[in-house]
Design an enzyme around this catalytic site. Sequence first.
Site, PDB file in Angstrom:
ATOM      1  N   GLU A   1     -10.881   4.558   1.272  1.00 23.81           N
ATOM      2  CA  GLU A   1      -9.793   4.038   0.438  1.00 23.81           C
ATOM      3  C   GLU A   1      -8.815   3.191   1.239  1.00 23.81           C
ATOM      4  O   GLU A   1      -8.435   3.555   2.355  1.00 23.81           O
ATOM      5  CB  GLU A   1      -9.054   5.215  -0.192  1.00 23.81           C
ATOM      6  CG  GLU A   1      -7.883   4.840  -1.081  1.00 23.81           C
ATOM      7  CD  GLU A   1      -7.246   6.051  -1.731  1.00 23.81           C
ATOM      8  OE1 GLU A   1      -6.047   5.974  -2.066  1.00 23.81           O
ATOM      9  OE2 GLU A   1      -7.937   7.077  -1.899  1.00 23.81           O
TER      10      GLU A   1
ATOM     11  N   GLU B   1      -4.168   1.020  -5.425  1.00 22.96           N
ATOM     12  CA  GLU B   1      -2.823   1.589  -5.557  1.00 22.96           C
ATOM     13  C   GLU B   1      -1.734   0.598  -5.177  1.00 22.96           C
ATOM     14  O   GLU B   1      -0.593   0.741  -5.602  1.00 22.96           O
ATOM     15  CB  GLU B   1      -2.682   2.849  -4.711  1.00 22.96           C
ATOM     16  CG  GLU B   1      -2.582   2.626  -3.219  1.00 22.96           C
ATOM     17  CD  GLU B   1      -2.295   3.903  -2.453  1.00 22.96           C
ATOM     18  OE1 GLU B   1      -1.128   4.103  -2.074  1.00 22.96           O
ATOM     19  OE2 GLU B   1      -3.224   4.688  -2.244  1.00 22.96           O
TER      20      GLU B   1
ATOM     21  N   HIS C   1      -4.733   6.205  -8.772  1.00 24.00           N
ATOM     22  CA  HIS C   1      -3.866   6.726  -7.719  1.00 24.00           C
ATOM     23  C   HIS C   1      -2.665   7.448  -8.316  1.00 24.00           C
ATOM     24  O   HIS C   1      -1.981   6.937  -9.194  1.00 24.00           O
ATOM     25  CB  HIS C   1      -3.382   5.545  -6.861  1.00 24.00           C
ATOM     26  CG  HIS C   1      -2.259   5.862  -5.929  1.00 24.00           C
ATOM     27  ND1 HIS C   1      -0.947   5.506  -6.178  1.00 24.00           N
ATOM     28  CD2 HIS C   1      -2.235   6.530  -4.744  1.00 24.00           C
ATOM     29  CE1 HIS C   1      -0.177   5.903  -5.183  1.00 24.00           C
ATOM     30  NE2 HIS C   1      -0.927   6.535  -4.310  1.00 24.00           N
TER      31      HIS C   1
ATOM     32  N   ASP D   1      -8.798   8.076   3.259  1.00 20.12           N
ATOM     33  CA  ASP D   1      -7.773   7.105   2.880  1.00 20.12           C
ATOM     34  C   ASP D   1      -7.068   6.595   4.132  1.00 20.12           C
ATOM     35  O   ASP D   1      -6.431   7.360   4.853  1.00 20.12           O
ATOM     36  CB  ASP D   1      -6.762   7.767   1.939  1.00 20.12           C
ATOM     37  CG  ASP D   1      -5.734   6.799   1.390  1.00 20.12           C
ATOM     38  OD1 ASP D   1      -5.776   5.607   1.742  1.00 20.12           O
ATOM     39  OD2 ASP D   1      -4.877   7.242   0.603  1.00 20.12           O
TER      40      ASP D   1
ATOM     41  N   LYS E   1      -6.550  11.988   4.916  1.00 21.19           N
ATOM     42  CA  LYS E   1      -5.973  10.779   5.476  1.00 21.19           C
ATOM     43  C   LYS E   1      -6.610  10.515   6.838  1.00 21.19           C
ATOM     44  O   LYS E   1      -6.847  11.438   7.626  1.00 21.19           O
ATOM     45  CB  LYS E   1      -4.459  10.928   5.626  1.00 21.19           C
ATOM     46  CG  LYS E   1      -3.722  11.137   4.315  1.00 21.19           C
ATOM     47  CD  LYS E   1      -3.785   9.904   3.416  1.00 21.19           C
ATOM     48  CE  LYS E   1      -2.965  10.094   2.148  1.00 21.19           C
ATOM     49  NZ  LYS E   1      -2.894   8.869   1.325  1.00 21.19           N
TER      50      LYS E   1
ATOM     51  N   ASP F   1      -3.064   2.101 -10.673  1.00 22.13           N
ATOM     52  CA  ASP F   1      -1.939   3.029 -10.812  1.00 22.13           C
ATOM     53  C   ASP F   1      -1.032   2.517 -11.929  1.00 22.13           C
ATOM     54  O   ASP F   1      -0.468   1.424 -11.832  1.00 22.13           O
ATOM     55  CB  ASP F   1      -1.182   3.083  -9.481  1.00 22.13           C
ATOM     56  CG  ASP F   1      -0.013   4.056  -9.467  1.00 22.13           C
ATOM     57  OD1 ASP F   1       0.608   4.262 -10.526  1.00 22.13           O
ATOM     58  OD2 ASP F   1       0.302   4.593  -8.388  1.00 22.13           O
TER      59      ASP F   1
END
Length: 368
Positions: free
Chosen positions: A222, A248, A298, A196, A168, A271
């Site tokens: 992401e 996602e 995701h 992400d 992250k 997703d």
Amino acid sequence: MALIERVELLMVDLKPKVKRVDAIQSFVSQETPIVRIYDADGTVGTGYSYTIGTGGHAVMSLLERTLAPALIGREAYDVEKIWRDLLFLTHATSVGAITSIALAAIDTALWDLKARKLGLPLHKLAGGAQDAIPLYTTEGGWLHLELEALVEDAVTAKARGFSGCKLKIGRPLHEDVARISAVRDAVGPGFEIFTDANQAFTVDEAIRRARAYEVLDIGWLEEPLPADDIAGHTRLVGHTSIPVAIGESIYSHLHFREYLERHACSIVQVDVGRIGGITPWLKVAHLAECFNVTVAPHFLMELHVSLCAAVPNARWVEYIPQLDSITSQGMTIHDGKAVPSDAPGLGIAWDFDAIEGLTVDGSRSSVS
């Protein structure tokens, strides 16, 4: 052929095993609506979806009051027709997260029922394109974790045979660079590092950060921007060599079409729990294939392993254990790859005694 006679609804609230923090939120609860559809032959299909802590009761109300009653007397094999009819039935609230999550719970149950009646595993019924899918892990890359913990988790994942990890991002830029660099130094050049941002950046900030990340050889960037900023994603893609991953937070297959047509992404992370089920998930995956774009869904690894194996352009399954507390058997992993179950249905070994014990008070209902 057998008509649908009864639909049972309930919701469990699953607490994550580890603390999950990203650039915009903490993930403290996973409301999981579960739908069980019974046909006249006695076959039962079980489906589910999820929230990350809010909206679950709204999903259950939509299921109980509107969607489940519309299933009674329908032919369970008519999965595509039912999905389209339910989408139209809820057109005043589509496209929207609550509606898509509710539709996903029903659609996955219908696919499970159909696969069980035919005696086929989902990955064969839906396509049968691959035998196993490489895994990357997210569970050790959360934003609150210190650098040493990130490195340790990535090294452990590599030792387990995983092919990558996700970190992250969203700390000050120099901290993000230092964290990614430390992991890269520890795992070497042959291990993918994905990043992400969870929609945290403006376009200019994303372009600036992408320039700094490029030298670190990351696998993708992401959700760098809000999911509805397609023009911003197009601008970003034109300014970086890093693949841009989205999906996602998209709740309609038609929105993926817009991203692909405008060359606003490089990786599709559709997703199944948010797009409205398996039916639209497959549409997105095949659409992405037509654009020569990879699918790396995701979350929901226990279900996505079968869907990824069904299509030829799925590249990754995201390792985040989700259903351990309500299943009797976990997803099969061999040499760092996710292997789909050959059992008829979705391939999820539900533990209904455990589900009973975790059912949220007041969430259970039955429609017939």
